[in-house]
Design an enzyme around this catalytic site. Structure first.
Site, PDB file in Angstrom:
ATOM      1  N   GLU A   1     -28.597  13.967  18.304  1.00 22.85           N
ATOM      2  CA  GLU A   1     -29.325  13.329  19.266  1.00 22.85           C
ATOM      3  C   GLU A   1     -28.252  13.599  20.481  1.00 22.85           C
ATOM      4  O   GLU A   1     -28.104  13.147  21.433  1.00 22.85           O
ATOM      5  CB  GLU A   1     -28.205  11.710  18.981  1.00 22.85           C
ATOM      6  CG  GLU A   1     -28.830  11.014  17.467  1.00 22.85           C
ATOM      7  CD  GLU A   1     -28.465   9.453  17.869  1.00 22.85           C
ATOM      8  OE1 GLU A   1     -26.811   9.573  17.881  1.00 22.85           O
ATOM      9  OE2 GLU A   1     -28.567   8.222  17.150  1.00 22.85           O
TER      10      GLU A   1
ATOM     11  N   ASP B   1     -28.997   4.913   9.215  1.00 23.89           N
ATOM     12  CA  ASP B   1     -28.350   4.572  10.288  1.00 23.89           C
ATOM     13  C   ASP B   1     -27.562   2.631   9.792  1.00 23.89           C
ATOM     14  O   ASP B   1     -27.978   2.562  11.041  1.00 23.89           O
ATOM     15  CB  ASP B   1     -28.771   4.181  11.783  1.00 23.89           C
ATOM     16  CG  ASP B   1     -27.880   5.004  12.786  1.00 23.89           C
ATOM     17  OD1 ASP B   1     -26.940   4.970  12.464  1.00 23.89           O
ATOM     18  OD2 ASP B   1     -28.524   4.870  13.916  1.00 23.89           O
TER      19      ASP B   1
ATOM     20  N   GLU C   1     -23.399  -3.032  14.794  1.00 27.71           N
ATOM     21  CA  GLU C   1     -24.244  -2.354  15.388  1.00 27.71           C
ATOM     22  C   GLU C   1     -25.723  -3.198  15.850  1.00 27.71           C
ATOM     23  O   GLU C   1     -26.714  -3.694  16.475  1.00 27.71           O
ATOM     24  CB  GLU C   1     -24.703  -1.250  16.085  1.00 27.71           C
ATOM     25  CG  GLU C   1     -25.389   0.068  16.473  1.00 27.71           C
ATOM     26  CD  GLU C   1     -25.501   0.904  16.721  1.00 27.71           C
ATOM     27  OE1 GLU C   1     -24.722   1.770  16.085  1.00 27.71           O
ATOM     28  OE2 GLU C   1     -26.417   1.306  16.929  1.00 27.71           O
TER      29      GLU C   1
HETATM   30  C1  BDP Z   1     -26.438   5.615  15.748  1.00 26.21           C
HETATM   31  C2  BDP Z   1     -25.579   4.741  17.030  1.00 26.21           C
HETATM   32  C3  BDP Z   1     -25.420   6.003  18.023  1.00 26.21           C
HETATM   33  C4  BDP Z   1     -24.090   6.827  17.667  1.00 26.21           C
HETATM   34  C5  BDP Z   1     -25.229   7.061  16.256  1.00 26.21           C
HETATM   35  C6  BDP Z   1     -24.204   8.063  15.546  1.00 26.21           C
HETATM   36  O1  BDP Z   1     -26.930   4.004  17.791  1.00 26.21           O
HETATM   37  O2  BDP Z   1     -24.682   4.682  19.387  1.00 26.21           O
HETATM   38  O3  BDP Z   1     -24.011   7.511  18.550  1.00 26.21           O
HETATM   39  O4  BDP Z   1     -25.128   6.350  15.696  1.00 26.21           O
HETATM   40  O5  BDP Z   1     -23.421   7.777  14.666  1.00 26.21           O
HETATM   41  O6  BDP Z   1     -26.093   4.053  15.075  1.00 26.21           O
HETATM   42  O7  BDP Z   1     -23.577   9.569  15.893  1.00 26.21           O
END
Ligand code: BDP
Length: 716
Positions: free
Chosen positions: A305, A379, A407
């Site tokens: 990401e 996730d 989340e």
């Molecule tokens: C996702 C979240 C993000 C996190 C990412 C992670 O939306 O904010 O940074 O996981 O685990 O679910 O690195």
């Protein structure tokens, strides 16, 4: 005057009895109201023989004195006599403990475990709390207090307990600015501005709460890391936190930003094979240990990401992780390298990418590296199958990563007890070494004989007065600690413990609330993502439903990528005819899911694209079943509301009212999920919502028009 005093007294009593802001979590130590039991406790515990004055033993003594005074409504003195009811310590700190013949038991409990047994002195029952180390004693004391808070008999105790998992961690996604990524309980509890000189009482209470459930490490910064935390000024602040946690056996860890050598070290590169970069990290690590001698190590998110990582220099994850591992190894530190990766360039099913990137690196990591794996392949969805990495990486210790912050589970407004979700994954069989190769045995290290093992929870803690926003969010924090200590504890058992300590021992209350908790995950799955649907929430903030969303900059951030609804049906084909994600599992697992007739329906649309008129086990068509599930989810929340309303007389007014209001929001949002998802999917199925169900009261256009620019948890 008299009247005023009476009124004052009345208000005082009313306030103390009827208000509880939740700050004390499960460490409330309320007076025991069961008279006969209270008497047996009082007769048993007339004094405490507890020599020793290390910081950890002093913390244990304080906790015990406070706990007993609260529950027995009487101060219990520390005494020299060994016949006063309680003898506590290690063989080194306590002559009375050294005199007991419990060598065999102590030999079993290692560095952190404890023994609680009933022995006899001068014909009087005596409870001994013993351990090999001071921290073991503290854990034993907390366990003893738990026995009292849950009103257990002290007659014939014979408890020998030690943690099944070595590193039991919270991961805070807290930014230095005090916003919390995916945090729904206020701002970060770490007040960096006032550190290092001001130690907020919260830090101590946080440490107490963690120690009471065996959590022994905390990563205090966000995985989307800020290099600034590695500068001297911030490290000194972090050292003050570490010092506050130390008596409670909690080590501090930090997240490391891969590009820190460039950002704060003025180097031209962060290439992990570059000698200057390696040296920079070694020096930085030495500096950290000069401030924090027991620093735990690093948690690292790299090449995921948009985060920097070794692949920026054409190196792999092992090259990156090993560089950090070499730097912390001389100090006994560890590196937790996250497997949550997926690349924007790869068209591969996003679920396949962690396995594709990590499995070939198995065996290439240093001994002090663990790969930290999210419970599922995607996730933190309301329900996911286990990540295939648990079955594929045999030479590398794998840490479990759960998400306590909700989340994808309705934020801190929805009541969902996560123990069943956690246990589901732990109990899953990877078959990697034949039947019985459960995920639990993978992560506790026993399956492959790893001495490093770990379980982490992404914290749901903020500076809200009750720590977690929703009073029931506390249960998930509690569960993480208890399961990391002993993953064989059942969801029911953990719920019972938590309810009794947090609210009340009243049987009717405990039974009702446990039922609410145990049914809550299924309710949520049904009103959000039944039958294996996943990732259909709002874009970016992840609040509420948006299965129609298709405008994200990358395909695999779009809900439409995941549900693939069309005129023929719905679901993601991950069989050999589709993305073949299933090939990443052992044959036993693969064949069960590959075949639509043996695939459990709870995962049907996770693995198959299924026709709208497909006949389900219930006899309903897929479309009807989808309707049925969405409607049952909402109904289940309504049942939860009714059950909670019946609990009014058993719970303090403040928390009763909070939960009542939050359940009302949950019901409203469950209806929103149900209506918008069904109205949207109906545009493909072209089938009616069965007439016996209440009709959606809004149009699809209305639901699509909603936007939430102020949704919490996204600040940086
Ligand atoms: C996702 C979240 C993000 C996190 C990412 C992670 O939306 O904010 O940074 O996981 O685990 O679910 O690195």
């Amino acid at each position: 005057m008299k009247k005023t005093i009476c009124l004052f007294l009345y208000l005082f009593v009313a306030f103390t009895v009827f208000a509880d802001n939740g700050y004390r979590l499960w460490l409330r130590y309320e007076p025991i109201t069961n008279g006969p039991l209270l008497n047996t406790y009082k007769n048993h515990i007339t004094g405490i023989n507890f020599p020793g004055n290390s910081a950890t033993l002093l913390a244990a003594k304080d906790e015990l004195a406070m706990g007993l005074e609260g529950m027995l409504a009487k101060k219990i003195p520390f005494v020299n006599s060994v016949a006063a009811g309680l003898v506590i310590g290690t063989p080194a700190s306590s002559p009375a403990i050294a005199n007991l013949s419990i060598k065999d038991q102590l030999a079993k409990v290692g560095n952190e475990g404890f023994v609680i047994i009933t022995t006899n002195s001068n014909q009087k029952n005596v409870t001994a709390i013993a351990a090999n180390t001071d921290i073991g004693v503290l854990y034993g004391v907390f366990h003893f207090l738990r026995l009292l808070q849950t009103q257990q008999s002290l007659q014939r105790l014979s408890i020998v307990s030690s943690p099944k998992i070595k590193h039991r961690l919270l991961n805070h996604w807290d930014n230095l600015s005090r916003t919390v990524e995916r945090g729904y309980a206020g701002f970060s509890i770490w007040d960096w501005h006032k550190l290092p000189d001001y130690i907020d009482q919260r830090y101590i209470d946080y440490a107490r709460a963690n120690a009471s459930i065996g959590i022994n490490g905390t990563v205090v910064t966000n995985v989307n890391a800020n290099a600034m935390v590695l500068t001297k000024e911030l490290l000194i602040k972090a050292a003050a936190l570490a010092k506050a946690f130390r008596p409670y056996g909690i080590k501090l860890y930090l997240t490391a930003r891969f590009s820190a050598p460039i950002e704060i070290g003025k180097l031209k590169t962060a290439d992990p094979l570059d000698p200057q970069v390696k040296q920079w990290w070694k020096d930085k690590v030495n500096e950290i240990y000069s401030y924090i001698p027991d620093f735990g190590g690093f948690l690292i998110k790299a090449n995921s990401e948009g985060q920097p990582g070794p692949q920026d220099y054409k190196r792999n994850h092992a090259d990156g992780a090993n560089m950090f591992a070499d730097a912390v190894a001389p100090h006994g530190g560890i590196v937790m390298w996250r497997s949550f990766v997926y690349s924007s360039e790869s068209p591969e099913d996003r679920l396949k990418q962690p396995y594709t990137e990590f499995t070939p690196l198995d065996g290439k990591f240093r001994e002090n590296v663990a790969v930290q794996v999210k419970n599922g392949p995607l996730d933190f969805q309301p329900r996911e199958p286990f990540s295939p990495l648990f079955g594929s990486m045999k030479k590398t210790p794998l840490f479990m990563e759960y998400q306590l912050t909700q989340e994808y589970l309705g934020y801190a407004t929805h009541l969902v007890y996560m123990a069943p979700l956690f246990k589901d994954v732990l109990n899953a069989d990877t078959y990697s070494k034949g039947p019985g190769s459960t995920v639990a045995r993978v992560i506790d290290g026993s399956l492959q004989g790893h001495s490093v093992s770990g379980m982490a929870g992404v914290a749901n803690i903020g500076n809200d007065i009750n720590w977690t926003g929703h009073p029931f969010g506390q249960a998930n924090w509690y569960t993480l600690g208890r399961l990391a200590w002993d993953h064989e504890l059942s969801s029911e058992h953990i719920a019972n413990e938590w309810i009794k300590q947090t609210f009340s021992n009243n049987k009717q209350f405990v039974d009702t609330v446990r039922k609410i908790m145990l049914e809550s995950q299924e309710a949520m799955v049904n009103y959000m993502t039944p039958l294996g649907l996943h990732h259909i929430m709002g874009y970016g903030h992840h609040y509420g439903p948006a299965p129609w969303f298709d405008k994200a900059s990358r395909a695999d951030w779009n809900p439409v990528y995941f549900h693939k609804a069309d005129a023929a049906g719905i679901g993601f084909d991950r069989t050999s005819k589709g993305s073949n994600y299933l090939s990443q599992y052992a044959p036993e697992v693969r064949s069960k899911y590959e075949n639509i007739s043996t695939c459990p329906e709870e995962y049907l649309l996770w693995f198959h694209h299924v026709a709208w008129d497909h006949k389900m086990k219930s006899g309903r068509t897929l479309w009807e079943e989808l309707c049925f599930k969405y409607y049952s989810g909402v109904e289940a929340v309504r049942v939860m509301q009714k059950e909670w309303n019946g609990m009014k007389n058993y719970v303090d007014k403040q928390r009763f009212e909070q939960v009542r209001q939050l359940l009302a929001v949950q019901e409203k949002e469950a209806v929103w999920w149900r209506n918008s998802c069904l109205l949207y999917f109906q545009t493909f199925s072209k089938m009616p919502i069965p007439a016996n169900y209440e009709k959606p009261d809004q149009t699809l256009e209305y639901y699509k028009s909603l936007s939430f620019p102020l949704a919490p948890g996204t600040g940086h």
